[in-house]
Design a protein around this motif. Structure first.
Motif, mmCIF file in Angstrom:
data_model
loop_
_atom_site.group_PDB
_atom_site.id
_atom_site.type_symbol
_atom_site.label_atom_id
_atom_site.label_comp_id
_atom_site.label_asym_id
_atom_site.label_seq_id
_atom_site.Cartn_x
_atom_site.Cartn_y
_atom_site.Cartn_z
ATOM 1 N N GLY A 168 0.818 -1.206 0.000
ATOM 2 C CA GLY A 168 0.000 0.000 0.000
ATOM 3 C C GLY A 168 0.852 1.255 0.000
ATOM 4 O O GLY A 168 1.931 1.287 0.588
ATOM 5 N N ALA A 169 0.394 2.269 -0.691
ATOM 6 C CA ALA A 169 1.106 3.542 -0.752
ATOM 7 C C ALA A 169 0.101 4.632 -1.066
ATOM 8 O O ALA A 169 -1.008 4.370 -1.546
ATOM 9 C CB ALA A 169 2.203 3.501 -1.817
ATOM 10 N N GLU A 170 0.488 5.867 -0.772
ATOM 11 C CA GLU A 170 -0.401 6.998 -1.032
ATOM 12 C C GLU A 170 0.437 8.214 -1.395
ATOM 13 O O GLU A 170 1.544 8.400 -0.883
ATOM 14 C CB GLU A 170 -1.252 7.316 0.197
ATOM 15 N N GLU A 171 -0.061 9.023 -2.327
ATOM 16 C CA GLU A 171 0.586 10.283 -2.646
ATOM 17 C C GLU A 171 -0.476 11.328 -2.962
ATOM 18 O O GLU A 171 -1.600 10.996 -3.345
ATOM 19 C CB GLU A 171 1.560 10.133 -3.816
ATOM 20 N N ARG A 172 -0.094 12.595 -2.811
ATOM 21 C CA ARG A 172 -1.049 13.688 -3.034
ATOM 22 C C ARG A 172 -0.353 14.803 -3.809
ATOM 23 O O ARG A 172 0.792 15.168 -3.506
ATOM 24 C CB ARG A 172 -1.577 14.216 -1.705
ATOM 25 N N VAL A 173 -1.044 15.344 -4.815
ATOM 26 C CA VAL A 173 -0.528 16.418 -5.654
ATOM 27 C C VAL A 173 -1.596 17.500 -5.746
ATOM 28 O O VAL A 173 -2.778 17.196 -5.945
ATOM 29 C CB VAL A 173 -0.185 15.920 -7.075
ATOM 30 N N VAL A 174 -1.186 18.753 -5.581
ATOM 31 C CA VAL A 174 -2.105 19.891 -5.758
ATOM 32 C C VAL A 174 -1.450 20.868 -6.715
ATOM 33 O O VAL A 174 -0.302 21.285 -6.504
ATOM 34 C CB VAL A 174 -2.404 20.602 -4.423
ATOM 35 N N LYS A 175 -2.164 21.253 -7.787
ATOM 36 C CA LYS A 175 -1.604 22.242 -8.710
ATOM 37 C C LYS A 175 -2.712 22.895 -9.529
ATOM 38 O O LYS A 175 -3.832 22.387 -9.628
ATOM 39 C CB LYS A 175 -0.563 21.609 -9.628
ATOM 40 N N GLN A 176 -2.339 24.010 -10.126
ATOM 41 C CA GLN A 176 -3.260 24.778 -10.970
ATOM 42 C C GLN A 176 -3.422 24.079 -12.303
ATOM 43 O O GLN A 176 -2.464 23.518 -12.855
ATOM 44 C CB GLN A 176 -2.689 26.185 -11.201
ATOM 45 N N ASP A 177 -4.634 24.095 -12.833
ATOM 46 C CA ASP A 177 -4.880 23.611 -14.189
ATOM 47 C C ASP A 177 -4.442 24.707 -15.156
ATOM 48 O O ASP A 177 -4.946 25.831 -15.109
ATOM 49 C CB ASP A 177 -6.372 23.310 -14.359
ATOM 50 N N ARG A 178 -3.495 24.385 -16.047
ATOM 51 C CA ARG A 178 -2.975 25.394 -16.976
ATOM 52 C C ARG A 178 -4.036 25.946 -17.920
ATOM 53 O O ARG A 178 -3.918 27.046 -18.428
ATOM 54 C CB ARG A 178 -1.844 24.787 -17.826
ATOM 55 N N THR A 179 -5.066 25.151 -18.196
ATOM 56 C CA THR A 179 -6.055 25.542 -19.205
ATOM 57 C C THR A 179 -7.272 26.250 -18.626
ATOM 58 O O THR A 179 -8.179 26.609 -19.361
ATOM 59 C CB THR A 179 -6.529 24.296 -19.975
#
Length: 245
Positions: free
Chosen positions: A145-156
């Motif tokens: 098991g593993a987990e990751e999180r990403v937050v970023k602006q949508d370029r479009t």
């Protein structure tokens, strides 16, 4: 993510480090891309003068590919079909490619064998089949098991998207499961979308045996896009084959 090309494109926006490799193996075509999705590979290849046929089982993805090709001023033929049932004539292609681990979405060995047999059928003698399979260095991290999180602006757009991925791998079935949760925030509020991806891990030895059975002869193998050797810690397994005579 077949019904959400926008989220797929957001996830991989800006990723093009593999494009040079696929350009190097296809020649001028006609080339069939399997699992073409929204055109991340097919459209740039077409813009470079390659005669491309893009195949995907998702009509939504192919619609997005069509919009991208129009925006880039190129023509890409599209086929909505499963990669293990190719609606193409025998010996009609000079090359077939399957980038970005798309082959791993075939969930049992019988489908892998059927895919390789179909590729051999549609290739002309001596034609090239190149594909990228996910390797153990990717799946091994998911074993417990593993987990990751990403937050970023949508370029479009003005949206802000948070992506949380939870992974699990079942060594008995060789199946990996990814639960991807997208939280999309814009002026209208917040909406959550959840996507389940399932992949099958195949060992290099298993893949080599299936290729031989299908009459595809391995020309070279690599563990990166610059031709480096495939090793136990490679994240993917790149294979280039030729159709036997």
């Amino acid at each position: 993510m077949e019904d959400r090309p926008d989220l797929y494109d957001w996830t991989y926006q800006g990723y093009d480090e593999d494009l040079g490799y696929w350009r190097s193996v296809v020649g001028t075509g006609p080339v069939l891309e399997l699992g073409a999705g929204s055109g991340r590979i097919s459209v740039p290849l077409s813009a470079g003068g390659v005669d491309v046929i893009a195949l995907d089982h998702s009509a939504d993805m192919l619609h997005a590919l069509g919009k991208r090709s129009v925006a880039e001023g190129v023509v890409v033929r599209r086929l909505c079909a499963r990669m293990q049932d190719l609606p193409l004539r025998t010996a009609s292609l000079t090359s077939v490619i399957c980038p970005f681990g798309s082959v791993n979405y075939l969930l049992d060995q019988a489908d892998w064998l059927r895919l390789f047999a179909e590729v051999r059928r549609v290739l002309r003698p001596g034609g090239v089949f190149a594909f990228e399979a996910l390797a153990w260095a990717t799946f091994g991290d998911w074993l417990h098991g593993a987990e990751e999180r990403v937050v970023k602006q949508d370029r479009t757009s003005e949206r802000v998207i948070a992506l949380t991925c939870r992974y699990a791998f079942d060594s008995a079935t060789q199946l990996a499961r990814q639960v991807r949760t997208y939280t999309v925030k814009d002026g209208a509020g917040e909406v959550e979308h959840q996507v389940l991806w399932v992949n099958r891990y195949a060992m290099a030895g298993e893949i080599r045996a299936m290729l031989r059975y299908a009459g595809l002869v391995i020309a070279d193998e690599a563990g990166d896009y610059n031709g480096g050797p495939y090793r136990h810690d490679s994240e993917f397994y790149l294979v280039r084959c030729r159709a036997g005579h």
